[in-house]
Design a protein around this motif. Sequence first.
Motif, PDB file in Angstrom:
ATOM      1  N   PRO A 123       0.713  -1.195  -0.066  1.00  0.00           N
ATOM      2  CA  PRO A 123       0.122   0.149   0.017  1.00  0.00           C
ATOM      3  C   PRO A 123       0.749   1.286   0.258  1.00  0.00           C
ATOM      4  O   PRO A 123       2.167   1.093  -0.336  1.00  0.00           O
ATOM      5  N   ASP A 124       0.442   2.447   0.322  1.00  0.00           N
ATOM      6  CA  ASP A 124       1.073   3.870   0.321  1.00  0.00           C
ATOM      7  C   ASP A 124       2.246   4.171   1.310  1.00  0.00           C
ATOM      8  O   ASP A 124       2.960   4.629   1.283  1.00  0.00           O
ATOM      9  N   PHE A 125       1.152   3.846   2.444  1.00  0.00           N
ATOM     10  CA  PHE A 125       1.757   3.613   3.793  1.00  0.00           C
ATOM     11  C   PHE A 125       2.183   2.595   4.584  1.00  0.00           C
ATOM     12  O   PHE A 125       1.056   2.021   4.370  1.00  0.00           O
ATOM     13  N   THR A 126       2.781   2.608   5.335  1.00  0.00           N
ATOM     14  CA  THR A 126       2.495   1.837   6.284  1.00  0.00           C
ATOM     15  C   THR A 126       3.344   1.955   7.264  1.00  0.00           C
ATOM     16  O   THR A 126       3.721   3.236   7.379  1.00  0.00           O
ATOM     17  N   VAL A 127       2.755   1.992   8.336  1.00  0.00           N
ATOM     18  CA  VAL A 127       3.055   2.365  10.017  1.00  0.00           C
ATOM     19  C   VAL A 127       4.068   1.621  11.181  1.00  0.00           C
ATOM     20  O   VAL A 127       3.169   0.399  11.709  1.00  0.00           O
ATOM     21  N   PRO A 128       4.892   1.125  10.667  1.00  0.00           N
ATOM     22  CA  PRO A 128       5.020  -0.097  11.756  1.00  0.00           C
ATOM     23  C   PRO A 128       4.955  -0.056  12.844  1.00  0.00           C
ATOM     24  O   PRO A 128       5.350  -1.348  13.350  1.00  0.00           O
ATOM     25  N   SER A 129       4.840   0.956  13.966  1.00  0.00           N
ATOM     26  CA  SER A 129       4.153   0.845  15.000  1.00  0.00           C
ATOM     27  C   SER A 129       3.345   0.359  15.873  1.00  0.00           C
ATOM     28  O   SER A 129       2.660  -0.361  16.628  1.00  0.00           O
ATOM     29  N   SER A 130       2.477   0.324  14.474  1.00  0.00           N
ATOM     30  CA  SER A 130       0.950   0.383  15.102  1.00  0.00           C
ATOM     31  C   SER A 130       0.854  -1.256  14.013  1.00  0.00           C
ATOM     32  O   SER A 130      -0.141  -2.098  14.389  1.00  0.00           O
ATOM     33  N   GLY A 131       1.751  -1.811  12.901  1.00  0.00           N
ATOM     34  CA  GLY A 131       1.230  -2.605  11.947  1.00  0.00           C
ATOM     35  C   GLY A 131       0.186  -2.456  10.992  1.00  0.00           C
ATOM     36  O   GLY A 131      -0.811  -3.331  10.107  1.00  0.00           O
ATOM     37  N   VAL A 132      -0.524  -0.476  11.474  1.00  0.00           N
ATOM     38  CA  VAL A 132      -1.396  -0.660  10.042  1.00  0.00           C
ATOM     39  C   VAL A 132      -0.570  -0.517   8.364  1.00  0.00           C
ATOM     40  O   VAL A 132       0.468  -0.019   8.668  1.00  0.00           O
ATOM     41  N   SER A 133      -1.558  -0.414   7.986  1.00  0.00           N
ATOM     42  CA  SER A 133      -1.991   0.559   6.628  1.00  0.00           C
ATOM     43  C   SER A 133      -1.991   0.877   6.151  1.00  0.00           C
ATOM     44  O   SER A 133      -3.767   1.539   6.553  1.00  0.00           O
ATOM     45  N   ILE A 134      -2.577   2.254   4.875  1.00  0.00           N
ATOM     46  CA  ILE A 134      -3.104   2.696   4.470  1.00  0.00           C
ATOM     47  C   ILE A 134      -3.158   3.116   2.671  1.00  0.00           C
ATOM     48  O   ILE A 134      -1.759   3.300   2.373  1.00  0.00           O
ATOM     49  N   GLU A 135      -4.188   3.121   1.950  1.00  0.00           N
ATOM     50  CA  GLU A 135      -3.759   3.165   0.847  1.00  0.00           C
ATOM     51  C   GLU A 135      -4.913   4.396   0.545  1.00  0.00           C
ATOM     52  O   GLU A 135      -5.116   5.106   1.057  1.00  0.00           O
ATOM     53  N   LYS A 160     -10.521  -0.493  -4.930  1.00  0.00           N
ATOM     54  CA  LYS A 160      -9.046  -0.224  -3.446  1.00  0.00           C
ATOM     55  C   LYS A 160      -9.229  -1.656  -2.606  1.00  0.00           C
ATOM     56  O   LYS A 160      -8.245  -2.707  -2.480  1.00  0.00           O
ATOM     57  N   ALA A 161     -10.540  -1.952  -2.346  1.00  0.00           N
ATOM     58  CA  ALA A 161     -10.825  -3.329  -2.056  1.00  0.00           C
ATOM     59  C   ALA A 161     -10.249  -4.737  -1.885  1.00  0.00           C
ATOM     60  O   ALA A 161      -9.602  -5.646  -1.749  1.00  0.00           O
ATOM     61  N   SER A 162      -9.759  -4.415  -4.097  1.00  0.00           N
ATOM     62  CA  SER A 162      -9.379  -5.889  -4.093  1.00  0.00           C
ATOM     63  C   SER A 162      -8.327  -6.085  -4.115  1.00  0.00           C
ATOM     64  O   SER A 162      -8.085  -6.789  -4.650  1.00  0.00           O
ATOM     65  N   LYS A 163      -6.957  -5.261  -4.201  1.00  0.00           N
ATOM     66  CA  LYS A 163      -5.746  -4.990  -4.021  1.00  0.00           C
ATOM     67  C   LYS A 163      -5.516  -6.489  -3.211  1.00  0.00           C
ATOM     68  O   LYS A 163      -6.099  -7.062  -1.689  1.00  0.00           O
ATOM     69  N   PRO A 164      -4.290  -6.962  -3.164  1.00  0.00           N
ATOM     70  CA  PRO A 164      -3.745  -8.520  -2.816  1.00  0.00           C
ATOM     71  C   PRO A 164      -3.396  -7.575  -1.325  1.00  0.00           C
ATOM     72  O   PRO A 164      -3.271  -9.087  -0.953  1.00  0.00           O
ATOM     73  N   TYR A 165      -3.299  -6.534  -1.340  1.00  0.00           N
ATOM     74  CA  TYR A 165      -2.737  -6.303   0.272  1.00  0.00           C
ATOM     75  C   TYR A 165      -3.381  -5.647   0.954  1.00  0.00           C
ATOM     76  O   TYR A 165      -3.297  -5.464   2.135  1.00  0.00           O
ATOM     77  N   SER A 166      -4.925  -5.527   0.644  1.00  0.00           N
ATOM     78  CA  SER A 166      -5.642  -4.649   1.089  1.00  0.00           C
ATOM     79  C   SER A 166      -6.650  -5.735   2.314  1.00  0.00           C
ATOM     80  O   SER A 166      -6.490  -6.790   1.738  1.00  0.00           O
ATOM     81  N   ASN A 167      -6.837  -5.668   3.681  1.00  0.00           N
ATOM     82  CA  ASN A 167      -7.094  -6.233   4.489  1.00  0.00           C
ATOM     83  C   ASN A 167      -8.302  -5.585   6.154  1.00  0.00           C
ATOM     84  O   ASN A 167      -8.253  -3.679   5.407  1.00  0.00           O
ATOM     85  N   SER A 168      -8.413  -6.151   6.271  1.00  0.00           N
ATOM     86  CA  SER A 168      -9.160  -5.178   7.991  1.00  0.00           C
ATOM     87  C   SER A 168      -8.705  -4.393   8.628  1.00  0.00           C
ATOM     88  O   SER A 168      -9.032  -3.863   8.968  1.00  0.00           O
ATOM     89  N   ASN A 169      -6.975  -4.487   8.427  1.00  0.00           N
ATOM     90  CA  ASN A 169      -6.011  -3.409   8.948  1.00  0.00           C
ATOM     91  C   ASN A 169      -5.817  -2.642   7.794  1.00  0.00           C
ATOM     92  O   ASN A 169      -4.549  -2.230   7.970  1.00  0.00           O
ATOM     93  N   THR A 170      -6.687  -2.619   6.736  1.00  0.00           N
ATOM     94  CA  THR A 170      -6.056  -1.310   5.950  1.00  0.00           C
ATOM     95  C   THR A 170      -7.035  -0.274   5.940  1.00  0.00           C
ATOM     96  O   THR A 170      -8.675  -0.459   5.446  1.00  0.00           O
ATOM     97  N   VAL A 212     -11.634   5.966   5.401  1.00  0.00           N
ATOM     98  CA  VAL A 212     -11.856   8.131   5.445  1.00  0.00           C
ATOM     99  C   VAL A 212     -11.873   9.044   4.023  1.00  0.00           C
ATOM    100  O   VAL A 212     -10.924   9.245   4.544  1.00  0.00           O
ATOM    101  N   CYS A 213     -12.706   9.492   4.688  1.00  0.00           N
ATOM    102  CA  CYS A 213     -13.487  10.564   3.278  1.00  0.00           C
ATOM    103  C   CYS A 213     -12.672  11.960   3.737  1.00  0.00           C
ATOM    104  O   CYS A 213     -13.130  12.783   4.388  1.00  0.00           O
ATOM    105  N   PHE A 214     -11.857  12.566   3.185  1.00  0.00           N
ATOM    106  CA  PHE A 214     -11.083  13.904   2.909  1.00  0.00           C
ATOM    107  C   PHE A 214     -11.842  15.128   2.437  1.00  0.00           C
ATOM    108  O   PHE A 214     -12.006  14.261   0.954  1.00  0.00           O
ATOM    109  N   CYS A 215     -12.420  16.164   2.410  1.00  0.00           N
ATOM    110  CA  CYS A 215     -12.098  17.124   1.817  1.00  0.00           C
ATOM    111  C   CYS A 215     -11.686  18.369   1.942  1.00  0.00           C
ATOM    112  O   CYS A 215     -11.693  18.904   3.528  1.00  0.00           O
ATOM    113  N   TYR A 216     -11.237  19.328   1.031  1.00  0.00           N
ATOM    114  CA  TYR A 216     -10.414  20.484   0.963  1.00  0.00           C
ATOM    115  C   TYR A 216     -11.671  21.398   0.763  1.00  0.00           C
ATOM    116  O   TYR A 216     -13.223  21.501  -0.008  1.00  0.00           O
TER     117      TYR A 216
END
Length: 264
Positions: A123-135, A160-170, A212-216
Amino acid sequence: MVYGLRGLGLGTQSTTWYELHLARGTKNSVGAETPVGESVLAVWLFHQQGRCDERDLEIGKLALLVQHLRRIETYDKSLLRHFRKQIYDSAHNWENYFGVRMEINVAASLVKKGIRFMKGESPDFTVPSSGVSIECGSAHVQGPKYVHPLAKLRSVIADKASKPYSNSNTALFLDFTNIQFALGPVPDERAIRKSEVVGILDSLGASLGSVVCFCYFMADDKTFQSNYSRMDAHSISHELSAFLNAHYPFGRLDMGPGWAPCRG
């Protein structure tokens, strides 16, 4: 507010690469026909036409981009160089550019919150301290063929959910600005409800833990800002839930007085 390019620090002796190249149409820059170049040109055009609100909106877009890039530079200069290349590479593909812009937004947000992270692609970002990922992603409905905002949102989430690296920790951090613009100041019955997004997530199984939906938006105090609304799947992992609760807690997307632009 200081109007014009110098209000962003453009054209001064302390100009950095991203300020200078956004303002110049050279072969090594993004150029006036690109999303960033269009904003630079629009500042001057709107100012000449006396269209102050639209001028301020474009200044706000540029100022926030520069602010995000400067913040990233304090964290990792090599990451700044990465995003510099990404801006150039996506300059003539608007859809790709707004995906890159969302990654810049998220990276700057993580830096501001003091979160150590690793930048990847899948994915685009991983946070090693918590083991989570962000797409990251963006959803746009403006175009030659109308797409209902909820249908577009469902399509982006499913992809995005169809990506092989996506899971409940993403978590999927999504630029929602264009959909918000398309909806406009609509009555409640036409708004996209959180329950509808959660329903989309749950229908995909454990492929994504949260969206998480962001809006400018431009606030009445003439500052260009970014806010978010969070929706979790029932299958969200404990680790991702704890991470989001600590850094991106639940809250209603409330832009307050102001308006969403067509694009961020």
